[in-house]
Design a protein around this motif. Structure first.
Motif, PDB file in Angstrom:
ATOM      1  N   ASP A 288      -9.544   2.321  14.216  1.00 42.81           N
ATOM      2  CA  ASP A 288      -8.874   0.694  14.327  1.00 42.81           C
ATOM      3  C   ASP A 288      -8.763   0.414  13.001  1.00 42.81           C
ATOM      4  OD1 ASP A 288      -9.186   0.778  17.512  1.00 42.81           O
ATOM      5  OD2 ASP A 288     -11.411  -0.133  17.443  1.00 42.81           O
ATOM      6  N   ASP A 289      -9.198   0.467  12.460  1.00 45.65           N
ATOM      7  CA  ASP A 289      -8.661  -0.024  10.982  1.00 45.65           C
ATOM      8  C   ASP A 289      -7.678   0.848  10.632  1.00 45.65           C
ATOM      9  OD1 ASP A 289     -11.236  -1.544  10.900  1.00 45.65           O
ATOM     10  OD2 ASP A 289     -12.520  -0.631   9.524  1.00 45.65           O
ATOM     11  N   ILE A 290      -7.407   1.969  10.651  1.00 45.19           N
ATOM     12  CA  ILE A 290      -6.389   2.833  10.457  1.00 45.19           C
ATOM     13  C   ILE A 290      -4.839   2.035  10.801  1.00 45.19           C
ATOM     14  CG2 ILE A 290      -5.222   5.118   9.439  1.00 45.19           C
ATOM     15  CD1 ILE A 290      -7.561   6.206   9.103  1.00 45.19           C
ATOM     16  N   VAL A 291      -5.073   1.470  12.064  1.00 43.75           N
ATOM     17  CA  VAL A 291      -3.892   2.132  12.357  1.00 43.75           C
ATOM     18  C   VAL A 291      -3.758   0.328  12.275  1.00 43.75           C
ATOM     19  CG1 VAL A 291      -3.374   1.316  15.124  1.00 43.75           C
ATOM     20  CG2 VAL A 291      -4.652   2.904  14.765  1.00 43.75           C
ATOM     21  N   GLN A 292      -4.693  -0.641  11.903  1.00 43.92           N
ATOM     22  CA  GLN A 292      -4.684  -2.052  11.277  1.00 43.92           C
ATOM     23  C   GLN A 292      -3.680  -1.781  10.268  1.00 43.92           C
ATOM     24  OE1 GLN A 292      -4.552  -4.584  13.034  1.00 43.92           O
ATOM     25  NE2 GLN A 292      -4.678  -3.550  14.861  1.00 43.92           N
ATOM     26  N   ARG A 293      -4.294  -1.128   9.207  1.00 43.45           N
ATOM     27  CA  ARG A 293      -2.886  -0.834   7.982  1.00 43.45           C
ATOM     28  C   ARG A 293      -2.433  -0.156   8.177  1.00 43.45           C
ATOM     29  NH1 ARG A 293      -8.037   2.468   4.842  1.00 43.45           N
ATOM     30  NH2 ARG A 293      -6.632   3.386   3.764  1.00 43.45           N
ATOM     31  N   ILE A 294      -1.804   0.829   8.760  1.00 39.95           N
ATOM     32  CA  ILE A 294      -0.584   1.198   9.105  1.00 39.95           C
ATOM     33  C   ILE A 294       0.573  -0.106   9.865  1.00 39.95           C
ATOM     34  CG2 ILE A 294       0.755   2.949  10.804  1.00 39.95           C
ATOM     35  CD1 ILE A 294      -1.042   4.730  10.576  1.00 39.95           C
ATOM     36  N   MET A 295       0.288  -0.834  10.598  1.00 39.27           N
ATOM     37  CA  MET A 295       0.891  -2.181  11.214  1.00 39.27           C
ATOM     38  C   MET A 295       0.397  -2.622   9.742  1.00 39.27           C
ATOM     39  SD  MET A 295       1.383  -0.895  14.399  1.00 39.27           S
ATOM     40  CE  MET A 295       2.460  -2.577  14.676  1.00 39.27           C
ATOM     41  N   LEU A 296      -0.029  -3.269   9.127  1.00 36.55           N
ATOM     42  CA  LEU A 296       0.489  -3.879   7.875  1.00 36.55           C
ATOM     43  C   LEU A 296       1.617  -3.210   7.367  1.00 36.55           C
ATOM     44  CD1 LEU A 296      -0.382  -6.526   6.672  1.00 36.55           C
ATOM     45  CD2 LEU A 296      -2.159  -5.325   5.490  1.00 36.55           C
ATOM     46  N   LYS A 297       1.572  -2.419   6.807  1.00 38.58           N
ATOM     47  CA  LYS A 297       2.402  -1.345   5.962  1.00 38.58           C
ATOM     48  C   LYS A 297       3.779  -1.871   6.988  1.00 38.58           C
ATOM     49  CE  LYS A 297       1.745   1.934   3.059  1.00 38.58           C
ATOM     50  NZ  LYS A 297       1.011   2.589   2.324  1.00 38.58           N
ATOM     51  N   LEU A 298       3.989  -0.908   7.857  1.00 36.72           N
ATOM     52  CA  LEU A 298       5.001  -1.184   8.665  1.00 36.72           C
ATOM     53  C   LEU A 298       5.762  -2.651   8.675  1.00 36.72           C
ATOM     54  CD1 LEU A 298       4.537   0.624  11.712  1.00 36.72           C
ATOM     55  CD2 LEU A 298       5.981   1.536   9.419  1.00 36.72           C
ATOM     56  N   TRP A 299       4.794  -3.419   8.863  1.00 36.69           N
ATOM     57  CA  TRP A 299       5.589  -5.572   8.806  1.00 36.69           C
ATOM     58  C   TRP A 299       5.782  -5.402   7.181  1.00 36.69           C
ATOM     59  CZ3 TRP A 299       3.633  -9.720   5.745  1.00 36.69           C
ATOM     60  CH2 TRP A 299       3.170 -11.217   6.348  1.00 36.69           C
ATOM     61  N   LYS A 300       4.763  -4.894   6.215  1.00 39.44           N
ATOM     62  CA  LYS A 300       5.959  -5.222   5.228  1.00 39.44           C
ATOM     63  C   LYS A 300       7.330  -4.407   4.929  1.00 39.44           C
ATOM     64  CE  LYS A 300       1.456  -6.194   2.970  1.00 39.44           C
ATOM     65  NZ  LYS A 300       0.314  -5.083   2.112  1.00 39.44           N
ATOM     66  N   LYS A 301       7.188  -2.976   4.757  1.00 36.48           N
ATOM     67  CA  LYS A 301       8.062  -2.625   4.853  1.00 36.48           C
ATOM     68  C   LYS A 301       9.601  -2.696   5.671  1.00 36.48           C
ATOM     69  CE  LYS A 301       6.106   0.395   1.816  1.00 36.48           C
ATOM     70  NZ  LYS A 301       6.911   0.065  -0.112  1.00 36.48           N
ATOM     71  N   LEU A 302       9.475  -2.540   7.222  1.00 39.37           N
ATOM     72  CA  LEU A 302      10.402  -1.764   8.253  1.00 39.37           C
ATOM     73  C   LEU A 302      11.843  -3.072   7.947  1.00 39.37           C
ATOM     74  CD1 LEU A 302       8.880  -1.157  11.041  1.00 39.37           C
ATOM     75  CD2 LEU A 302       9.928   0.031   9.870  1.00 39.37           C
ATOM     76  N   PRO A 303      11.265  -4.682   7.558  1.00 44.91           N
ATOM     77  CA  PRO A 303      12.017  -5.209   7.230  1.00 44.91           C
ATOM     78  C   PRO A 303      13.294  -4.892   6.051  1.00 44.91           C
ATOM     79  CG  PRO A 303      10.356  -6.974   7.482  1.00 44.91           C
ATOM     80  CD  PRO A 303       9.407  -4.943   7.364  1.00 44.91           C
ATOM     81  N   GLU A 304      13.532  -4.581   5.286  1.00 46.11           N
ATOM     82  CA  GLU A 304      13.843  -3.860   4.490  1.00 46.11           C
ATOM     83  C   GLU A 304      14.316  -2.012   4.235  1.00 46.11           C
ATOM     84  OE1 GLU A 304      10.270  -2.485   0.879  1.00 46.11           O
ATOM     85  OE2 GLU A 304      10.324  -4.405   1.077  1.00 46.11           O
ATOM     86  N   MET A 305      13.954  -1.903   4.982  1.00 45.24           N
ATOM     87  CA  MET A 305      14.189  -0.306   6.312  1.00 45.24           C
ATOM     88  C   MET A 305      15.993  -0.794   6.076  1.00 45.24           C
ATOM     89  SD  MET A 305      11.202   1.764   7.061  1.00 45.24           S
ATOM     90  CE  MET A 305      13.220   3.417   7.705  1.00 45.24           C
ATOM     91  N   THR A 306      16.546   0.171   6.097  1.00 42.99           N
ATOM     92  CA  THR A 306      17.864   0.946   7.083  1.00 42.99           C
ATOM     93  C   THR A 306      18.520   1.457   7.620  1.00 42.99           C
ATOM     94  OG1 THR A 306      18.910   1.887   5.289  1.00 42.99           O
ATOM     95  CG2 THR A 306      19.569  -0.114   5.114  1.00 42.99           C
TER      96      THR A 306
END
Length: 198
Positions: free
Chosen positions: A50-68
């Motif tokens: 559960d903790d790792i999934v939350q960390r992944i989602m946080l990372k995606l929240w930060k990274k996906l807006p700047e991805m093409t």
């Protein structure tokens, strides 16, 4: 079809806005179970998963807006890489913490040793197929009864038509018709999910 199955491109474009709560909720609903299943199959306990999934989602929240967005690349491959990196980071952090604390090192080391990273590609592939199958069956509930779906599952398991007919008090002809219609629809659902989510 449910709104959750918007095309991946549309959803990825919508989550570029980090404050689009509806898009992020939809994104979580589509991918959380998949990520959790991969992590659990790597022998990581439920709380840590559960903790790792939350960390992944946080990372995606930060990274996906700047991805093409690149239609030629698989978003699922990107998720697999991010998941593997987060698991590696989790293991490294846990080992450092255990070295600092010097308590129950052997027990904790056994747990960390049981985590299987080299197989992540196969684990991710298998879990994706299970995930797509379950989502397709969920979609079928809109048009078919639970009994019809259970009869179709028996057919997929290789049960004889006569056995399925007897189990659900149907004629063999009805089972053949059901199997034909549901197999076609099930295949279409899988194809749509692959197109929209991969």
């Amino acid at each position: 079809m449910n709104d959750i199955y918007k095309t991946r491109k549309t959803l990825l474009l919508r989550i570029k806005d980090q404050h689009n709560d509806d898009a992020w909720s939809e994104f979580s609903q589509v991918y959380n179970r998949y990520l959790y299943a991969i992590i659990r199959r790597m022998n990581i306990n439920a709380d840590d998963a559960d903790d790792i999934v939350q960390r992944i989602m946080l990372k995606l929240w930060k990274k996906l807006p700047e991805m093409t967005y690149d239609e030629q690349k698989s978003f699922r491959t990107y998720l697999r890489v991010v998941t593997k990196n987060e698991v590696l980071q989790f293991i490294d952090q846990r080992k450092r913490q255990m070295n600092r604390d010097q308590q129950t090192y052997d027990d904790g080391n056994d747990y960390l040793s049981a985590i299987r990273l080299p197989e992540i590609e196969q684990i991710a592939k298998n879990e994706w197929e299970i995930y797509l199958t379950n989502r397709a069956f969920d979609n079928l509930t809109e048009d078919y009864s639970e009994e019809a779906i259970e009869a179709f599952k028996m057919c997929l398991e290789g049960k004889e038509v006569s056995e399925v007919a007897k189990a659900f008090n149907l004629t063999e002809k009805a089972v053949y018709n059901l199997r034909f219609r549901m197999k076609e629809r099930f295949g279409k659902e899988i194809a749509v999910l692959r197109r929209d989510l991969e």
